[in-house]
Structures are given as structure tokens and as C-alpha cells.
Design an enzyme around this catalytic site. Structure first.
Site, PDB file in Angstrom:
ATOM      1  N   CYS A   2     -21.338  49.436  58.427  1.00  0.00           N
ATOM      2  CA  CYS A   2     -21.455  49.817  59.653  1.00  0.00           C
ATOM      3  C   CYS A   2     -22.135  48.797  60.573  1.00  0.00           C
ATOM      4  O   CYS A   2     -22.848  47.756  59.722  1.00  0.00           O
ATOM      5  CB  CYS A   2     -22.232  51.109  59.789  1.00  0.00           C
ATOM      6  SG  CYS A   2     -21.639  52.397  58.753  1.00  0.00           S
ATOM      7  N   ARG A  27     -16.766  44.066  59.717  1.00  0.00           N
ATOM      8  CA  ARG A  27     -17.368  44.969  58.462  1.00  0.00           C
ATOM      9  C   ARG A  27     -16.560  46.207  58.238  1.00  0.00           C
ATOM     10  O   ARG A  27     -16.783  46.886  57.341  1.00  0.00           O
ATOM     11  CB  ARG A  27     -18.886  45.527  59.223  1.00  0.00           C
ATOM     12  CG  ARG A  27     -19.988  44.381  59.232  1.00  0.00           C
ATOM     13  CD  ARG A  27     -21.333  44.729  59.918  1.00  0.00           C
ATOM     14  NE  ARG A  27     -22.215  43.911  59.659  1.00  0.00           N
ATOM     15  CZ  ARG A  27     -23.363  44.229  58.853  1.00  0.00           C
ATOM     16  NH1 ARG A  27     -23.376  45.176  58.352  1.00  0.00           N
ATOM     17  NH2 ARG A  27     -24.261  43.339  58.880  1.00  0.00           N
ATOM     18  N   TRP A  74     -18.679  53.485  59.395  1.00  0.00           N
ATOM     19  CA  TRP A  74     -17.711  53.805  58.521  1.00  0.00           C
ATOM     20  C   TRP A  74     -18.228  55.147  57.865  1.00  0.00           C
ATOM     21  O   TRP A  74     -19.315  55.108  57.207  1.00  0.00           O
ATOM     22  CB  TRP A  74     -17.603  52.508  57.326  1.00  0.00           C
ATOM     23  CG  TRP A  74     -16.641  53.005  56.351  1.00  0.00           C
ATOM     24  CD1 TRP A  74     -16.718  53.601  55.096  1.00  0.00           C
ATOM     25  CD2 TRP A  74     -15.216  52.246  56.425  1.00  0.00           C
ATOM     26  NE1 TRP A  74     -15.258  53.839  54.485  1.00  0.00           N
ATOM     27  CE2 TRP A  74     -14.526  53.033  55.251  1.00  0.00           C
ATOM     28  CE3 TRP A  74     -14.506  51.594  57.381  1.00  0.00           C
ATOM     29  CZ2 TRP A  74     -13.006  52.728  54.953  1.00  0.00           C
ATOM     30  CZ3 TRP A  74     -13.023  51.391  57.273  1.00  0.00           C
ATOM     31  CH2 TRP A  74     -12.464  51.768  55.999  1.00  0.00           C
ATOM     32  N   ASN A  98     -27.461  52.702  59.303  1.00  0.00           N
ATOM     33  CA  ASN A  98     -26.593  52.074  58.315  1.00  0.00           C
ATOM     34  C   ASN A  98     -26.994  52.709  56.970  1.00  0.00           C
ATOM     35  O   ASN A  98     -28.503  52.761  56.894  1.00  0.00           O
ATOM     36  CB  ASN A  98     -26.584  50.730  58.328  1.00  0.00           C
ATOM     37  CG  ASN A  98     -25.608  50.062  59.539  1.00  0.00           C
ATOM     38  OD1 ASN A  98     -24.986  50.804  60.169  1.00  0.00           O
ATOM     39  ND2 ASN A  98     -25.822  48.693  59.807  1.00  0.00           N
ATOM     40  N   GLY A  99     -26.238  53.083  56.191  1.00  0.00           N
ATOM     41  CA  GLY A  99     -26.867  53.195  54.669  1.00  0.00           C
ATOM     42  C   GLY A  99     -26.649  54.598  54.209  1.00  0.00           C
ATOM     43  O   GLY A  99     -25.948  55.583  55.155  1.00  0.00           O
ATOM     44  N   GLU A 480     -19.952  39.224  32.198  1.00  0.00           N
ATOM     45  CA  GLU A 480     -20.245  38.786  33.543  1.00  0.00           C
ATOM     46  C   GLU A 480     -21.608  38.056  33.622  1.00  0.00           C
ATOM     47  O   GLU A 480     -21.446  36.900  34.429  1.00  0.00           O
ATOM     48  CB  GLU A 480     -20.182  39.947  34.402  1.00  0.00           C
ATOM     49  CG  GLU A 480     -20.572  39.797  35.921  1.00  0.00           C
ATOM     50  CD  GLU A 480     -19.760  38.941  36.561  1.00  0.00           C
ATOM     51  OE1 GLU A 480     -20.134  38.496  37.725  1.00  0.00           O
ATOM     52  OE2 GLU A 480     -18.504  38.528  36.047  1.00  0.00           O
ATOM     53  N   LYS A 484     -21.509  34.070  35.273  1.00  0.00           N
ATOM     54  CA  LYS A 484     -22.208  33.856  36.251  1.00  0.00           C
ATOM     55  C   LYS A 484     -23.084  32.578  36.193  1.00  0.00           C
ATOM     56  O   LYS A 484     -23.059  31.527  36.775  1.00  0.00           O
ATOM     57  CB  LYS A 484     -23.065  35.062  36.697  1.00  0.00           C
ATOM     58  CG  LYS A 484     -22.752  35.807  37.764  1.00  0.00           C
ATOM     59  CD  LYS A 484     -22.098  35.569  38.942  1.00  0.00           C
ATOM     60  CE  LYS A 484     -20.921  36.254  39.530  1.00  0.00           C
ATOM     61  NZ  LYS A 484     -19.485  36.025  38.924  1.00  0.00           N
ATOM     62  N   GLU A 487     -20.950  29.487  35.792  1.00  0.00           N
ATOM     63  CA  GLU A 487     -20.070  29.107  36.947  1.00  0.00           C
ATOM     64  C   GLU A 487     -21.112  28.149  37.880  1.00  0.00           C
ATOM     65  O   GLU A 487     -20.771  27.369  38.555  1.00  0.00           O
ATOM     66  CB  GLU A 487     -20.039  30.631  37.861  1.00  0.00           C
ATOM     67  CG  GLU A 487     -18.496  30.985  37.316  1.00  0.00           C
ATOM     68  CD  GLU A 487     -18.340  32.219  38.338  1.00  0.00           C
ATOM     69  OE1 GLU A 487     -16.981  32.170  38.951  1.00  0.00           O
ATOM     70  OE2 GLU A 487     -19.112  33.050  38.564  1.00  0.00           O
ATOM     71  N   HIS A 503     -21.073  38.568  13.263  1.00  0.00           N
ATOM     72  CA  HIS A 503     -19.660  38.099  12.912  1.00  0.00           C
ATOM     73  C   HIS A 503     -19.421  36.559  13.563  1.00  0.00           C
ATOM     74  O   HIS A 503     -18.073  36.241  14.083  1.00  0.00           O
ATOM     75  CB  HIS A 503     -18.549  39.222  13.541  1.00  0.00           C
ATOM     76  CG  HIS A 503     -18.698  40.353  12.732  1.00  0.00           C
ATOM     77  ND1 HIS A 503     -18.001  40.709  11.521  1.00  0.00           N
ATOM     78  CD2 HIS A 503     -19.228  41.426  13.201  1.00  0.00           C
ATOM     79  CE1 HIS A 503     -18.357  42.060  11.275  1.00  0.00           C
ATOM     80  NE2 HIS A 503     -19.083  42.508  12.143  1.00  0.00           N
ATOM     81  N   LYS A 603     -12.759  30.054  45.700  1.00  0.00           N
ATOM     82  CA  LYS A 603     -12.991  31.421  45.926  1.00  0.00           C
ATOM     83  C   LYS A 603     -11.668  32.246  45.559  1.00  0.00           C
ATOM     84  O   LYS A 603     -11.780  33.238  44.970  1.00  0.00           O
ATOM     85  CB  LYS A 603     -13.300  31.549  47.461  1.00  0.00           C
ATOM     86  CG  LYS A 603     -13.762  32.934  47.821  1.00  0.00           C
ATOM     87  CD  LYS A 603     -14.972  33.445  46.740  1.00  0.00           C
ATOM     88  CE  LYS A 603     -15.478  34.854  47.114  1.00  0.00           C
ATOM     89  NZ  LYS A 603     -16.536  35.149  46.508  1.00  0.00           N
TER      90      LYS A 603
END
Length: 608
Positions: A2, A27, A74, A98-99, A480, A484, A487, A503, A603
Site C-alpha cells: 500500500c 506497489r 491492497w 499499511n501493514g 539459501e 547469499k 553471491e 557423509h 538480476k
């Protein structure tokens, strides 16, 4: 996400409020509205759909007020409609929000016993009634807002306009961003610098828990303890705000901080918080009771989100899932006879391998669905069903908020699938959706650990290698977290299922090897604890991401501890991702690398 905007001026503000909201269209939204004071009295204009509808309404029913607030919404609580559109109002005030207010049901029930009547299905309206009650009790506006803020649970930003107060706006933030600005005899507030860029190049970004009082010629900011504070002024040309970092050093940091807000909006696409029921986004229709098997496919971070998704679908909906890296999926020639749905995950919606896999699945006659952050993308256009993540533009190459929004979408879809299949009963569905609604607040608490993680990063930056370990939901996070780190810091890192330590990877353990362990105190904790002991016995440096119960277990002396809040298991992938992002981010800063644009990476990978 929002959008919020507010203006105090000496000339009419309605048209400029609408223009500022247009800058926040990126948004995403489903309705919009403005409120101004006309001769001191509150007046609103609200419209469902595009901002052009609101602009037409404002043009036909002119507003001359010189102070006002505006909002693009939203839907999270209640369907898109004029009644649910912001601003919400009572006879004493109007506000935009918002939220998510997590405890709105309890607060609403309290107000209803006192005779309050609600016009909307939203959580926002209860804040209007609560502040009005304090005003009726004799408190001034600022103090009334402060009393109410202390009772709210969740992650949110708010802006208030008061009847009869033609030189006063109040803004507050907890988890969701909010900025204030100064112009020539005017004051402004907005969700970010983009909204304010036409009006001023002098912006202050509120910090966590801040409350700002805007008056003609003055902005006064109070911290979460009520003490008056000064926030740094950021100056930039108007156009620069289109790619504004706010008060953050890099886009990646800004996007990490945006996660409480964007998680709430992604949740709103899949859950009607008014009823506590899951739903599919607009115009999408899948009957999961008829889905025998799901084929999941993605690349990079999206693949790790899909791996969490497999855990979600199999555990909560009891649907078996296949999972492939997209670059392998179409070449593996897997038999797909018992697969009823192929689900693809992509931030950009343009990833070449993922797109090729989607086309392969369609060629095999499968129904296809896509979880994407860009609804106009090729993958979104070609999939039979589109599930948006609503993370907003992600500028940093290393995905952060898009990843956690993908997890939120997958969690909500898995719950919806479980309901469709009769695996999750209605009472349990409501319990799950209330749990998911806690994610923005818990994400905000995770962000508050940044100081401890920054200190930890100074040690990590001296290393050349790192291992990441996890079990269950934490295994994809280990993958992940390692991704990160390599990267953006260029430190070699590998993620493993903790049970695989013996292992092979255990051969790498010595006193120079940091081992990052993701271990909330869940059903896998004791097994992971045994692996941690094995690392400790070989002199490895242990960094343990856990909760209070895990930390109190004393599984190893001398481990570096990052203690997160307690939470249900379904939320751990979403919330624990954030400190791993912060660890990579701050390590990269220590290494002096280009955080937002790391070498050799793009990206959106649009070639195979």
C-alpha cells in the site's frame, strides 16, 4: 504494498495527493482514497479500482482543503470495495494504514461491547475507533495516538488527520516504512521518497517505533519511548527518488527492511483476514482436491523457495511433489502422467530456464501455475494461473524480499490445498492464517538483530570458506544462506542437510571453518544438536541461529548465538531467512564488495 501520502499546505492539496499516489502505483493496489478538511470538517473521496477512478471522482466533487492524506490499498482484511478503501474515518479523525494489526479481533470485540459500529471489514478501522475513544476521554491527538499505539500488535505505518485541526498530521511506524519531508511552507509524509519527490528534496526517514507530528513550519519526531529525537535529513533531486535507498546504505539493506510490509501484502492476496479463510488471488481457480502430484521447478533462490514449498505441500496438504532445477527439468524427460499441476517460481518472471520448463510442461498437457513478482512478465502471461508475491521492485541482485514473499505465497497455497483436500479442517485453517499473520511482526523482530549480526560478520569476513547446516524446513535455508554469502561476499560457502554432515562435509571441519547452523527448537532440534556436537568436537567455529529454548539447551559451549523469537514451525523459513540475509549483507560490506551488483551476476537471467 500500500501507499501513504500526506500534505499540510496553504493551498488545496487533493490533486497533489492523487498525483503523489500515482508515483506509488508500482506497489500494487486495488482501491484508493483521499481525505481533506473542508472548512475544518473531514471529507473523503474513495474509489475502487484504478487511480483514474479516484482522480475522476476528485475532479467531479472538488476538494479545497489545504491539508489531507491519501492512500492506495491492497486488500488484506475485506474485499476490494469503497467501504474497505482508505482513508477510514470517525467523526473525530481519518487515517490511512499499511501493514497488519494482528490483535484487531480482540480490540474490535472490546469496542463493540462499548457500542462501536463498524462500516468496513478492515483491521484499520479499529485504530480509528480506538484513537477516537481516547480523544473523547480528553486526550490531545498526539497522546491519544501514543496510547493506542501501545496496544497494537503487528507491523504497520499509520497517518492521522484530525477533524478541526487544519495544521496537524501525525505519522507513526512500526515495521513498515514512513518518511517525512519539508517544502516551501509545506510539510509532507509518505511511504517513501518516491511519493514525496515532486514536492521536496528534504526528507527524513522515521526509524522503528517513531511518531512524527507535522505542523506548519515544524516536524517533531518522538522515539518509541516518547523522547523527542532528531532524524538525519536526506537530500536528493526529485528524479533520484525513483531509485531511492532511503536511509539505507544499499538497496539490499532497504529491501531486507521492507520485508515486514511486503509479507503482509502478499498474505493479503491469499488470505481474507476478516474471515480467516484462505483464497486464491483474483481470477485464479484451482481445485487442489483433484491434484494428485505437483511438479515444482525454479532457479537459484527461487529453487530454494520451491524446496520449502515441497515441505509445505507434502506436510500440510499431503500432496506429493517433484522438484527440479529448471535447467534440468525439461531435459530429464521425467514421466508426468500422474502430475496434475506444474508450479514455477520466479522473481522476474523472465528466467529463461524456468520459462522453457513452463513451456515444456504446457506441451506435455499439464496445468501450469507461476509464483512471480512481476505480473506483466512472460512467465505470468503464459502460465494458466498466476500467484503474485507483491514484493515490489527488487533492485539488489541478491534476492531478499522476493524470497520471503515466495515462501509466504507457498505457505498460504499449501494451507489452501490442505483445506481443499479435507486434510485441514476449518478451525485449523483459521489457526494457520492467524499464525501467518504474525510473520510481519516476527520479521521485524528479526531485523532488530542486525547489530549482533553485524558484529558477527566481522569474524565471518576473515574466513575463506563456510558451511551452513539445517534439517527439515531449515535445510533449504542452509542452502539459501550459503548462496547469499557467496553471491555478495565471494566467500566460498556450501549448504547441507545436517544429517549429511558425516557423509563427507565433516572432513572439512577444523578450527578455521565457521559452521552456520539453523536450528529452531522444532521436531528436528535434538538431531541437529547432535551434529553441532560433532562439529564442536573437531574444533569448528559454530554460529547458531535458534530461539530461546534452543539457546537455553546449552548444546555447545562457546557457540556464537543469534536468538530469534519463538514461532510456529511453518513460519521459521520466512523469519530465519532474514538474519541469514543480514549476515551475508554485512559480511559483504566488511569485504568491500559491490553489495547491490555483485560481479558476474544479473538480476534476471534471460539466457540459458
Amino acid at each position: 504494498m500500500c501507499g501513504i501520502v500526506g500534505i499540510i499546505s496553504r493551498k488545496p492539496v487533493a490533486d497533489r495527493l492523487v498525483d503523489a499516489l500515482k508515483r506509488l502505483e508500482y506497489r500494487g493496489y486495488d482501491s484508493a482514497g483521499v481525505a481533506t478538511l473542508e472548512n475544518g470538517r473531514l471529507t473523503r473521496r474513495r474509489a475502487e479500482g484504478k487511480l483514474s477512478n479516484l482522480a475522476t471522482l476528485v475532479g467531479e466533487q472538488q476538494l479545497d482543503g489545504t491539508i489531507g492524506i491519501g492512500h492506495t490499498r491492497w486488500a488484506t482484511h475485506g474485499v476490494p470495495s469503497v467501504a474497505n478503501a482508505h482513508p477510514h474515518a470517525t467523526k473525530r479523525l481519518a487515517l490511512v494504514h499499511n501493514g497488519i494489526i494482528e490483535n484487531y479481533r480482540e480490540l474490535k470485540a472490546e469496542l463493540e461491547t462499548e457500542g462501536a459500529v463498524f462500516e468496513s471489514q478492515t483491521d484499520t478501522e479499529i485504530v480509528a475507533h480506538l484513537v477516537t475513544r481516547e480523544l473523547e476521554r480528553g486526550l490531545p491527538p498526539k497522546e491519544a495516538v501514543q496510547v493506542v499505539l501501545a496496544r497494537l500488535e503487528g507491523a504497520f505505518s499509520l497517518a492521522f488527520l484530525f477533524d478541526g485541526e487544519e495544521e496537524l498530521l501525525i505519522g507513526a511506524r512500526r515495521g513498515s516504512p514512513l518518511a517525512v519531508g519539508e517544502g516551501e511552507g509545506e510539510m509532507f509524509l509518505g511511504s517513501d521518497g518516491i511519493a514525496l519527490s515532486p514536492f521536496t528534496d528534504t526528507v527524513r526517514y522515521l526509524e522503528e517505533g517513531d511518531l512524527a507530528v507535522l505542523e506548519h513550519g515544524r516536524i517533531t519526531i518522538f522515539d518509541q519511548h516518547g523522547a523527542e529525537v532528531t532524524r538525519a535529513v536526506k537530500r536528493a533531486g526529485g528524479k533520484a527518488f525513483y531509485v531511492d535507498k532511503g536511509n539505507h546504505r544499499h538497496f539490499m539493506q532497504k529491501e531486507i527492511y521492507e520485508q515486514p510490509e511486503v509479507l503482509s501484502h502478499t498474505l493479503g492476496a491469499f488470505v481474507d483476514m476478516t474471515t480467516g479463510r484462505t483464497r486464491l488471488p483474483k481470477d485464479q481457480a484451482i481445485d487442489f482436491s483433484k491434484v494428485r502430484r505437483i511438479a515444482l521447478s525454479a532457479c537459484g533462490t527461487g529453487f530454494y523457495a520451491a524446496l520449502v514449498g515441497r515441505y509445505y505441500f507434502e506436510r500440510y496438504a499431503r500432496i506429493p511433489c517433484d522438484l527440479d532445477v529448471a535447467s534440468e527439468f525439461r531435459y530429464r524427460e521425467s514421466p508426468l502422467a500422474d502430475v496434475d499441476l506444474a508450479l514455477f517460481v520466479s522473481q522476474s518472471g523472465e528466467t529463461a530456464d524456468t520459462l522453457a520448463s513452463l513451456r515444456y510442461a504446457k506441451g506435455e498437457g499439464l496445468a501450469t501455475a507461476a509464483i512471480v513478482n512481476v505480473e506483466e512478465s512472460t512467465i505470468a502471461r503464459e502460465a494458466d494461473h498466476v500467484f503474485p508475491t507483491l514484493a515490489g521492485p527488487e533492485i539488489g541482485v541478491a534476492s531478499t524480499k522476493a524470497f520471503t514473499c515466495q515462501l509466504m505465497a507457498l505457505a498460504a497455497l499449501a494451507i489452501k490445498a490442505g483445506v481443499d483436500r479435507g486434510v485441514i479442517l476449518p478451525e485449523r485453517e483459521i489457526e494457520f492464517t492467524r499464525i501467518l499473520a504474525e510473520a510481519p511482526r516476527l520479521a521485524n523482530e528479526a531485523i532488530r538483530l542486525e547489530g549482533a549480526i553485524e558484529a558477527l560478520s566481522r569474524k565471518m569476513a576473515t574466513k575463506k570458506h563456510a558451511l551452513f547446516l539445517g534439517r527439515g524446513f531449515s535445510y533449504p535455508l542452509a542452502l539459501e544462506g550459503a548462496l547469499k554469502l557467496k553471491e555478495i561476499s565471494y566467500i566460498h560457502a556450501e549448504g547441507y542437510a545436517a544429517g549429511e554432515l558425516k557423509h563427507g562435509p565433516i572432513a572439512l571441519i577444523d578450527e578455521t571453518m565457521p559452521v552456520v547452523v539453523i536450528a529452531p527448537h522444532d521436531r528436528s532440534f535434538e538431531k541437529t544438536a547432535s551434529n553441532v556436537q560433532e562439529v564442536a568436537a573437531r574444533g569448528g567455529e559454530i554460529v547458531l541461529f535458534t530461539d530461546a529454548k534452543g539457546a537455553a539447551s546449552g548444546i555447545v559451549d562457546g557457540a556464537e548465538l543469534i536468538v530469534l523469537p519463538d514461532m510456529p514451525e511453518i513460519l521459521t523459513p520466512i523469519v530465519y531467512a532474514i538474519p541469514l540475509q543480514l549476515l551475508a549483507y554485512h559480511t559483504a560490506i566488511q569485504m568491500g564488495t559491490d553489495v547491490d551488483q555483485p560481479r558476474n551476476l544479473a538480476k534476471s537471467v534471460t539466457v540459458e
